[in-house]
Design an enzyme around this catalytic site. Sequence first.
Site, mmCIF file in Angstrom:
data_model
loop_
_atom_site.group_PDB
_atom_site.id
_atom_site.type_symbol
_atom_site.label_atom_id
_atom_site.label_comp_id
_atom_site.label_asym_id
_atom_site.label_seq_id
_atom_site.Cartn_x
_atom_site.Cartn_y
_atom_site.Cartn_z
ATOM 1 N N SER A 1 -1.025 2.115 4.535
ATOM 2 C CA SER A 1 -0.890 0.677 4.990
ATOM 3 C C SER A 1 -1.784 -0.347 4.975
ATOM 4 C CB SER A 1 -0.499 0.887 6.792
ATOM 5 O OG SER A 1 -1.803 1.325 7.206
ATOM 6 N N CYS B 1 0.873 -1.069 0.018
ATOM 7 C CA CYS B 1 0.049 0.072 -0.013
ATOM 8 C C CYS B 1 0.938 1.125 -0.050
ATOM 9 C CB CYS B 1 -0.877 -0.034 1.376
ATOM 10 S SG CYS B 1 -2.004 1.591 1.291
#
Lengths: 95, 207, 93
Positions: free
Chosen positions: B115, B111
């Site tokens: 995250s 990502c």
Amino acid sequence: MERAVHDRGGWPTDAPVDRSEHELADWELLMDAIVGALSRSGAMNVDELRRGIESMEPAAYAAAAYYERWLFATETILAEKGLLASGELDERLSR
Amino acid sequence: MSGYHHDHPHEPVTASDEPAVAARVRALEELLLEKGVVDRDELRQRIDWLVSRTPADGARLVARAWLDEDFKVRLLADARQAALELDVDPGPSPVVVALENTDDVHHMVVCTLCSCYPKALLGPPPDWYKSLPYRSRAVSDPRCVLREFGLTLEDDVELRVVDSTADIRYLVVPRRPAGTDDLDEEALAALVTRDAMIGVSQPLAPA
Amino acid sequence: MSFAPGDTVRVSSRAHEGHHRAPGYLKGKIGTVERVHDRFLNPETRAYGKDGEPAKRLYLVGFELGDLWPTYRGDADDRLVADVFEHWLEPAS
């Protein structure tokens, strides 16, 4: 095109990936839970959290631990919404 | 996992080995509880949920898929529903997609923006997944990143890097290791590591 | 504007000051729609306290890594896929 502070794909770096890990500390678990609870109640959704994180200054963003960014964002958004008064958290800390 | 205490009188005092930010988070908790913006029981439940998440849940899905071709088809079509079939909690994400590694294709998830991670199935993400170097280099120099994890892909294997930029959560179904024909589901699941389900390494070889 | 798997698309390179999830490294790049996902509430408006309606279609778009990085060190077939909202995609021939 200038990048926002969180927009890291392909950000120039030669740094290797540090694979060391740590178990989440109590304060990190608490921060995660606070954000989750704020989201469920509608006080702050995940997109607002992210916007708050993205408003960090670049140096602060890079230096902050993951959940420190969440704290910064939460304070920012809750203050924006009037749920936290300016300086209220500092004052509570100094008691 | 250290104990989580929030029953004693509210003073944001931290243990000497906690960083200063810990006191600030506790003070925030205190204020939000007083204001009625958050509820103490909910905080405890959320913490309990997060610390109870482990990669074993994701591994169960993978092991079942290795053994049961029909389940695998269902897993690849709708991983969220397939998890519920096995009484595995898929988490709050509305959509979970399982991506199958084959002899020809290897998936790796990142990502870059924050995250995003299937933490219901894998537990909390490791620090490195959230780190700036991983978020940067997983999309620009992925084969080098994989080598840092000890994985060298053959040239004829197509690498697919998945940038999890929106509401979908991605889980990699790694290839079943050779020499595992005799293993039952539990033994297979024990070979499936968290890192293999992120796509930065292969599952363990059988003993 | 809606797309189907196989469509060639370009990620918009327009400037956007506020919160959005189209990554900078994909802006202006050309890729192929691989999957059509559900519609999701728009994070760009939810980030400012709105309800995110109308929901926007999300697409899984694939790119050749060699197209994204001039000095890409890997296989010619290596790909990157990312979830991109409909309003960040333009048709490309």
